[in-house]
Design an enzyme around this catalytic site. Structure first.
Site, PDB file in Angstrom:
ATOM      1  N   GLU A   1      83.624 -28.873 -26.439  1.00 33.79           N
ATOM      2  CA  GLU A   1      82.720 -30.008 -26.605  1.00 33.79           C
ATOM      3  C   GLU A   1      82.085 -30.302 -25.261  1.00 33.79           C
ATOM      4  O   GLU A   1      82.746 -30.177 -24.223  1.00 33.79           O
ATOM      5  CB  GLU A   1      83.509 -31.247 -27.073  1.00 33.79           C
ATOM      6  CG  GLU A   1      83.801 -31.223 -28.548  1.00 33.79           C
ATOM      7  CD  GLU A   1      85.036 -32.008 -28.920  1.00 33.79           C
ATOM      8  OE1 GLU A   1      85.773 -32.427 -28.009  1.00 33.79           O
ATOM      9  OE2 GLU A   1      85.259 -32.191 -30.115  1.00 33.79           O
TER      10      GLU A   1
ATOM     11  N   ASN B   1      74.286 -32.519 -20.871  1.00 33.44           N
ATOM     12  CA  ASN B   1      74.785 -31.646 -19.792  1.00 33.44           C
ATOM     13  C   ASN B   1      74.144 -30.259 -19.899  1.00 33.44           C
ATOM     14  O   ASN B   1      74.762 -29.272 -20.295  1.00 33.44           O
ATOM     15  CB  ASN B   1      76.318 -31.557 -19.867  1.00 33.44           C
ATOM     16  CG  ASN B   1      76.920 -30.922 -18.628  1.00 33.44           C
ATOM     17  OD1 ASN B   1      76.209 -30.316 -17.827  1.00 33.44           O
ATOM     18  ND2 ASN B   1      78.228 -31.046 -18.481  1.00 33.44           N
TER      19      ASN B   1
ATOM     20  N   TYR C   1      77.223 -22.050 -21.305  1.00 34.02           N
ATOM     21  CA  TYR C   1      77.907 -21.665 -22.542  1.00 34.02           C
ATOM     22  C   TYR C   1      77.007 -20.785 -23.411  1.00 34.02           C
ATOM     23  O   TYR C   1      77.467 -19.800 -24.001  1.00 34.02           O
ATOM     24  CB  TYR C   1      78.342 -22.912 -23.322  1.00 34.02           C
ATOM     25  CG  TYR C   1      79.312 -23.790 -22.570  1.00 34.02           C
ATOM     26  CD1 TYR C   1      80.337 -23.238 -21.809  1.00 34.02           C
ATOM     27  CD2 TYR C   1      79.209 -25.183 -22.613  1.00 34.02           C
ATOM     28  CE1 TYR C   1      81.227 -24.042 -21.106  1.00 34.02           C
ATOM     29  CE2 TYR C   1      80.092 -25.997 -21.912  1.00 34.02           C
ATOM     30  CZ  TYR C   1      81.106 -25.421 -21.155  1.00 34.02           C
ATOM     31  OH  TYR C   1      81.980 -26.208 -20.472  1.00 34.02           O
TER      32      TYR C   1
HETATM   33  C1  COA Z   1      78.436 -26.407 -15.376  1.00 36.37           C
HETATM   34  C2  COA Z   1      79.060 -25.838 -14.120  1.00 36.37           C
HETATM   35  C3  COA Z   1      80.527 -25.491 -14.416  1.00 36.37           C
HETATM   36  C4  COA Z   1      78.327 -24.536 -13.747  1.00 36.37           C
HETATM   37  O1  COA Z   1      79.010 -23.951 -12.652  1.00 36.37           O
HETATM   38  P1  COA Z   1      78.230 -23.161 -11.488  1.00 36.37           P
HETATM   39  O2  COA Z   1      79.243 -22.492 -10.634  1.00 36.37           O
HETATM   40  O3  COA Z   1      77.258 -24.041 -10.822  1.00 36.37           O
HETATM   41  O4  COA Z   1      77.465 -22.071 -12.369  1.00 36.37           O
HETATM   42  P2  COA Z   1      76.893 -20.656 -11.893  1.00 36.37           P
HETATM   43  O5  COA Z   1      76.267 -20.754 -10.561  1.00 36.37           O
HETATM   44  O6  COA Z   1      77.943 -19.628 -12.097  1.00 36.37           O
HETATM   45  O7  COA Z   1      75.758 -20.446 -12.988  1.00 36.37           O
HETATM   46  C5  COA Z   1      76.148 -19.997 -14.295  1.00 36.37           C
HETATM   47  C6  COA Z   1      75.161 -20.432 -15.331  1.00 36.37           C
HETATM   48  O8  COA Z   1      75.240 -21.860 -15.499  1.00 36.37           O
HETATM   49  C7  COA Z   1      73.940 -22.360 -15.808  1.00 36.37           C
HETATM   50  N1  COA Z   1      73.496 -23.216 -14.698  1.00 36.37           N
HETATM   51  C8  COA Z   1      74.133 -23.405 -13.520  1.00 36.37           C
HETATM   52  N2  COA Z   1      73.420 -24.297 -12.770  1.00 36.37           N
HETATM   53  C9  COA Z   1      72.336 -24.641 -13.508  1.00 36.37           C
HETATM   54  C10 COA Z   1      71.235 -25.513 -13.280  1.00 36.37           C
HETATM   55  N3  COA Z   1      71.122 -26.208 -12.145  1.00 36.37           N
HETATM   56  N4  COA Z   1      70.325 -25.656 -14.265  1.00 36.37           N
HETATM   57  C11 COA Z   1      70.447 -24.982 -15.432  1.00 36.37           C
HETATM   58  N5  COA Z   1      71.459 -24.118 -15.695  1.00 36.37           N
HETATM   59  C12 COA Z   1      72.394 -23.965 -14.739  1.00 36.37           C
HETATM   60  C13 COA Z   1      73.017 -21.149 -15.930  1.00 36.37           C
HETATM   61  O9  COA Z   1      73.095 -20.696 -17.262  1.00 36.37           O
HETATM   62  C14 COA Z   1      73.723 -20.167 -15.020  1.00 36.37           C
HETATM   63  O10 COA Z   1      73.380 -18.857 -15.386  1.00 36.37           O
HETATM   64  P3  COA Z   1      72.706 -17.848 -14.288  1.00 36.37           P
HETATM   65  O11 COA Z   1      73.824 -17.480 -13.390  1.00 36.37           O
HETATM   66  O12 COA Z   1      72.228 -16.702 -15.098  1.00 36.37           O
HETATM   67  O13 COA Z   1      71.622 -18.644 -13.626  1.00 36.37           O
HETATM   68  C15 COA Z   1      78.937 -26.817 -12.910  1.00 36.37           C
HETATM   69  O14 COA Z   1      77.607 -27.277 -12.839  1.00 36.37           O
HETATM   70  C16 COA Z   1      79.864 -28.015 -12.967  1.00 36.37           C
HETATM   71  O15 COA Z   1      81.005 -27.970 -12.481  1.00 36.37           O
HETATM   72  N6  COA Z   1      79.366 -29.124 -13.546  1.00 36.37           N
HETATM   73  C17 COA Z   1      80.137 -30.379 -13.625  1.00 36.37           C
HETATM   74  C18 COA Z   1      81.291 -30.259 -14.578  1.00 36.37           C
HETATM   75  C19 COA Z   1      80.823 -29.992 -15.989  1.00 36.37           C
HETATM   76  O16 COA Z   1      79.802 -30.509 -16.445  1.00 36.37           O
HETATM   77  N7  COA Z   1      81.618 -29.177 -16.706  1.00 36.37           N
HETATM   78  C20 COA Z   1      81.388 -28.880 -18.095  1.00 36.37           C
HETATM   79  C21 COA Z   1      82.158 -29.848 -18.931  1.00 36.37           C
HETATM   80  S1  COA Z   1      82.025 -29.484 -20.663  1.00 36.37           S
END
Ligand code: COA
Length: 147
Positions: free
Chosen positions: A106, A111, A118
């Protein structure tokens, strides 16, 4: 750039994971909770480390071949460099090893970063839980991936 290593959570990681949890999610889990999870065979935590310091984690549970993601979070200063991808890859490897058939999660409807992550990994929206989240109140998007 410093090397990012992914490993299974150790007891010694619990305090650092609690700190990540506090920064990213406002403190849902304390160090003690992570230690309790470690005692249970159904919970899995993959940890991303840079220079031995934990900077992110993914937690999930697997019961009877079905997986539920508990949380995935990266410290803000380490986002956008592929750690989310690496943690998802580590979880998928574990699910393949465990012969899981599906994985559910979920996520807040707003977000978009997490939803994009995902979707990239083949999750599809399956429904909405109204007002699932509090402070602020928001609907949850339910997503699943079938293997
Ligand atoms: C969501 C989260 C886990 C992504 O982690 P991250 O290490 O920044 O992600 P990555 O750099 O590995 O990017 C992976 C993918 O995430 C998505 N993504 C990451 N940053 C993004 C941004 N600023 N805008 C849109 N998509 C984004 C893209 O699909 C990306 O794919 P790509 O590598 O082909 O561009 C991170 O932003 C986070 O910790 N957010 C806060 C906690 C949270 O919301 N967790 C989910 C709870 S359900």
């Amino acid at each position: 750039m410093a090397e990012i290593k992914i490993s299974l959570m150790l007891k010694s990681d619990a305090c650092q994971l609690a700190e990540i949890d506090r920064v990213v999610f406002g403190g849902t889990f304390k160090a003690e909770d992570f230690l309790n999870y470690l005692e249970s065979p159904i919970y899995y935590f993959n940890v991303a480390k840079i220079d031995e310091k934990a900077v992110g984690y993914i937690g999930y549970m697997i019961i009877a071949g079905e997986c539920d993601i508990i949380n995935v979070g990266i410290l803000p200063e380490h986002r956008g460099i592929g750690i989310g991808n690496m943690l998802m890859d580590a979880m998928i490897d574990e699910l393949v090893k465990s012969k899981a058939t599906c994985v559910h999660l979920e996520v807040r409807k707003s977000n978009y970063r997490a939803i994009s992550l995902y979707e990239k990994y083949g999750f599809k929206a399956t429904g909405v839980s109204k007002n699932h989240y509090k402070e602020p109140t928001e609907d949850a998007l339910r997503m699943s991936k079938i293997f």
